[in-house]
Design a protein around this motif. Structure first.
Motif, PDB file in Angstrom:
ATOM      1  N   ALA A  20       0.818  -1.209   0.000  1.00  0.00           N
ATOM      2  CA  ALA A  20       0.000   0.000   0.000  1.00  0.00           C
ATOM      3  C   ALA A  20       0.858   1.268   0.000  1.00  0.00           C
ATOM      4  O   ALA A  20       0.467   2.279  -0.545  1.00  0.00           O
ATOM      5  CB  ALA A  20      -0.941   0.013   1.189  1.00  0.00           C
ATOM      6  N   CYS A  21       2.034   1.210   0.595  1.00  0.00           N
ATOM      7  CA  CYS A  21       2.861   2.414   0.665  1.00  0.00           C
ATOM      8  C   CYS A  21       3.557   2.699  -0.668  1.00  0.00           C
ATOM      9  O   CYS A  21       4.105   3.774  -0.850  1.00  0.00           O
ATOM     10  CB  CYS A  21       3.905   2.292   1.772  1.00  0.00           C
ATOM     11  N   CYS A  22       3.550   1.806  -1.590  1.00  0.00           N
ATOM     12  CA  CYS A  22       4.239   1.991  -2.861  1.00  0.00           C
ATOM     13  C   CYS A  22       3.325   2.453  -3.985  1.00  0.00           C
ATOM     14  O   CYS A  22       3.765   2.573  -5.125  1.00  0.00           O
ATOM     15  CB  CYS A  22       4.935   0.688  -3.270  1.00  0.00           C
ATOM     16  N   ALA A  23       2.065   2.696  -3.673  1.00  0.00           N
ATOM     17  CA  ALA A  23       1.117   3.134  -4.697  1.00  0.00           C
ATOM     18  C   ALA A  23       1.112   4.648  -4.760  1.00  0.00           C
ATOM     19  O   ALA A  23       0.869   5.318  -3.762  1.00  0.00           O
ATOM     20  CB  ALA A  23      -0.279   2.612  -4.379  1.00  0.00           C
ATOM     21  N   PRO A  24       1.414   5.256  -5.920  1.00  0.00           N
ATOM     22  CA  PRO A  24       1.402   6.721  -6.019  1.00  0.00           C
ATOM     23  C   PRO A  24      -0.013   7.271  -5.870  1.00  0.00           C
ATOM     24  O   PRO A  24      -0.981   6.640  -6.271  1.00  0.00           O
ATOM     25  CB  PRO A  24       1.955   6.995  -7.421  1.00  0.00           C
ATOM     26  N   SER A  25      -0.098   8.440  -5.276  1.00  0.00           N
ATOM     27  CA  SER A  25      -1.390   9.092  -5.085  1.00  0.00           C
ATOM     28  C   SER A  25      -1.959   9.496  -6.438  1.00  0.00           C
ATOM     29  O   SER A  25      -1.248   9.972  -7.307  1.00  0.00           O
ATOM     30  CB  SER A  25      -1.218  10.322  -4.199  1.00  0.00           C
ATOM     31  N   GLN A  26      -3.246   9.335  -6.600  1.00  0.00           N
ATOM     32  CA  GLN A  26      -3.907   9.672  -7.860  1.00  0.00           C
ATOM     33  C   GLN A  26      -4.911  10.803  -7.666  1.00  0.00           C
ATOM     34  O   GLN A  26      -5.752  11.031  -8.507  1.00  0.00           O
ATOM     35  CB  GLN A  26      -4.634   8.436  -8.424  1.00  0.00           C
ATOM     36  N   GLY A  27      -4.809  11.514  -6.542  1.00  0.00           N
ATOM     37  CA  GLY A  27      -5.792  12.535  -6.203  1.00  0.00           C
ATOM     38  C   GLY A  27      -5.770  13.740  -7.128  1.00  0.00           C
ATOM     39  O   GLY A  27      -4.801  14.006  -7.828  1.00  0.00           O
ATOM     40  N   GLU A  28      -6.865  14.490  -7.101  1.00  0.00           N
ATOM     41  CA  GLU A  28      -7.007  15.703  -7.902  1.00  0.00           C
ATOM     42  C   GLU A  28      -6.097  16.815  -7.386  1.00  0.00           C
ATOM     43  O   GLU A  28      -5.818  17.769  -8.097  1.00  0.00           O
ATOM     44  CB  GLU A  28      -8.463  16.176  -7.860  1.00  0.00           C
ATOM     45  N   ALA A  29      -5.643  16.712  -6.133  1.00  0.00           N
ATOM     46  CA  ALA A  29      -4.863  17.784  -5.519  1.00  0.00           C
ATOM     47  C   ALA A  29      -3.412  17.826  -5.999  1.00  0.00           C
ATOM     48  O   ALA A  29      -2.707  18.776  -5.727  1.00  0.00           O
ATOM     49  CB  ALA A  29      -4.896  17.627  -4.006  1.00  0.00           C
TER      50      ALA A  29
END
Length: 124
Positions: A20-29
């Protein structure tokens, strides 16, 4: 994959999956590359002490604007150097330039400083 682990003191505790810690954030921010470039140019314009002093003089002026003729003396700089710094601040969208006869007057672009500050605030 289980997220439960055994607590040495006894019992189970929830722990996040290892990947889980290796997944890049995909957020709009997240800043897009072109937004980051534009923002970097604006912050770079403010990275010079003389430009920060110019901004301070202009933003604290009682008239909310300052004539270019009133900047050389307090800064201890020659007029061409002051004009160079002003051009950078205008090109960055931080100051507005208005020509009146032979003089140019500078004011802070409404919302420019607030937008720089809010660009660093967490979004969510």
């Amino acid at each position: 994959m289980s997220t439960a682990t055994v607590n040495p003191a006894g019992g189970n505790s929830a722990a996040p999956a290892a990947d889980a810690c290796c997944a890049p954030s995909q957020g709009e921010a997240i800043l897009k590359a072109e937004e980051a470039e534009a923002l970097a140019l604006r912050f770079k314009a403010l990275s010079d002490p003389n430009r920060l002093r110019i901004l301070s003089i202009v933003s604290t002026s009682e008239a909310a604007e300052t004539c270019v003729c009133d900047l050389s003396e307090p800064l201890g700089l020659k007029q061409p150097t002051v004009s160079h710094h002003l051009k950078i601040l205008v090109d960055a969208g931080i100051l507005h330039r208005e020509k009146r006869g032979v003089w140019a007057y500078f004011s802070v672009v409404p919302g420019a400083l607030e937008s720089l500050g809010s660009s660093l605030a967490p979004k969510g």
